[in-house]
Design an enzyme around this catalytic site. Structure first.
Site, PDB file in Angstrom:
ATOM      1  N   ASP A  45      -0.044  -3.562  -7.981  1.00 46.76           N
ATOM      2  CA  ASP A  45       0.541  -2.303  -7.520  1.00 46.76           C
ATOM      3  C   ASP A  45       1.553  -2.539  -6.402  1.00 46.76           C
ATOM      4  O   ASP A  45       1.508  -3.550  -5.691  1.00 46.76           O
ATOM      5  CB  ASP A  45      -0.554  -1.376  -6.992  1.00 46.76           C
ATOM      6  CG  ASP A  45      -1.142  -0.497  -8.083  1.00 46.76           C
ATOM      7  OD1 ASP A  45      -0.601  -0.489  -9.199  1.00 46.76           O
ATOM      8  OD2 ASP A  45      -2.149   0.182  -7.811  1.00 46.76           O
ATOM      9  N   LYS A  67       3.049   1.721  -8.578  1.00 44.97           N
ATOM     10  CA  LYS A  67       2.439   3.049  -8.546  1.00 44.97           C
ATOM     11  C   LYS A  67       2.547   3.553  -7.118  1.00 44.97           C
ATOM     12  O   LYS A  67       1.687   3.309  -6.287  1.00 44.97           O
ATOM     13  CB  LYS A  67       0.971   3.018  -8.989  1.00 44.97           C
ATOM     14  CG  LYS A  67       0.739   2.529 -10.398  1.00 44.97           C
ATOM     15  CD  LYS A  67       1.267   3.478 -11.450  1.00 44.97           C
ATOM     16  CE  LYS A  67       0.445   4.721 -11.552  1.00 44.97           C
ATOM     17  NZ  LYS A  67       0.909   5.597 -12.654  1.00 44.97           N
ATOM     18  N   MET A 184      -2.185  11.198   0.357  1.00 40.92           N
ATOM     19  CA  MET A 184      -1.031  11.723  -0.378  1.00 40.92           C
ATOM     20  C   MET A 184      -0.755  13.182  -0.032  1.00 40.92           C
ATOM     21  O   MET A 184      -0.462  14.004  -0.908  1.00 40.92           O
ATOM     22  CB  MET A 184      -1.259  11.546  -1.895  1.00 40.92           C
ATOM     23  CG  MET A 184      -1.389  10.086  -2.315  1.00 40.92           C
ATOM     24  SD  MET A 184      -1.942   9.867  -4.020  1.00 40.92           S
ATOM     25  CE  MET A 184      -3.715  10.221  -3.846  1.00 40.92           C
TER      26      MET A 184
END
Length: 270
Positions: A45, A67, A184
């Site tokens: 990632d 990602k 996030m």
């Protein structure tokens, strides 16, 4: 089913989902290091520190499958297909993920795809950024006097999903004395702030931590009422976690003693 079951007589490889931790390569577990060293194929990632790959065999094939929130990403179905195909081809596959594979790391989806193909994977946990960020500030997520538990929650809902009921969560956090760790959540921070204010006081302490555990980690302490304006003033961006709750008073106390330096607001161009 997305994949056909494997022939039980065929010789297949192995697949391991490995948590690379929050960024600091020294926070890798010994089990993670061993798995990385054994891998013949690593699917990596974007948020994995490149220094982690020093533990890989020089003969290993490294495939970067980015990602990262807010950026163009490798489709999840493509990553899962790679994991299955490489394992069935006899490779020792390591899916190397930032943080922990099972905390907002899509690990559950990948395990399901592997099982559908007849592959039983193993998982190696990693330290998640929601823990590492606050720990770097010498502050706990739980405390007998201030927080009886902690909730890890995403601020980025799956497309088509209504997402979190922030008002209900705020009331629960208030009643049960919980710390909220929001992953996030930067892009949706204004909405999250307004919804949380329906159940939590505007004076509730908050800290936003960017690049947890790395040398360039930044943070800003504020209150729930000033959350969005603080993010804008300090130009905090992803990857960041937002920690809400009375445990943040520990960060405030450390700053007042001069143990932790809060970054100055970013200078805006005239």
């Amino acid at each position: 089913m997305r994949n056909s079951p494997v022939n039980p007589t065929a010789t297949i490889g192995t697949c391991t989902l490995v948590g690379a931790g929050p960024g600091d390569p020294e926070l890798l577990t010994l089990k993670a290091v061993k798995a990385i060293a054994k891998a013949t194929v690593l699917l990596v990632d974007d948020l994995v520190n490149i220094a982690v790959l020093e533990h890989a065999s020089p003969d290993a094939r490294i495939v970067h499958v980015g990602k990262r929130g807010g950026c163009k990403s490798t489709p999840q179905t493509f990553i899962e297909k790679l994991m299955v195909n490489e394992t069935l081809a006899g490779e020792h596959v390591v899916r190397l993920k930032g943080g922990d594979p099972f905390i907002f790391g899509r690990g559950g989806e990948e395990i399901e795809a592997l099982r559908e193909a007849g592959i039983e994977a193993t998982v190696v946990n990693g330290i998640t950024s929601g823990l590492a960020g606050l720990t770097a500030l010498n502050t706990p997520l739980t405390h007998r006097d201030h927080a009886h538990g902690v909730v890890f929650i995403t601020g980025h809902a799956k497309p088509g999903d209504e997402g979190t009921d922030w008002r209900q969560l705020a009331q629960t956090a208030h009643d049960a004395k919980l710390t909220l760790v929001i992953y996030m959540g930067i892009s949706g921070s204004e909405h999250i702030q307004q919804e949380l204010l329906h159940g939590l006081p505007a004076s509730t302490p908050v800290v936003v931590i960017q690049n947890a555990s790395l040398p360039h980690q930044r943070h800003a302490v504020t209150t729930l009422g000033d959350l969005r304006s603080t993010i804008e003033a300090h130009q905090l961006a992803s990857p960041s976690v937002i920690v809400v709750g009375d445990v943040v008073r520990g960060v405030q106390a450390a700053q007042s003693r001069g143990d932790i330096i809060e970054p100055a607001p970013a200078q805006r161009a005239l």
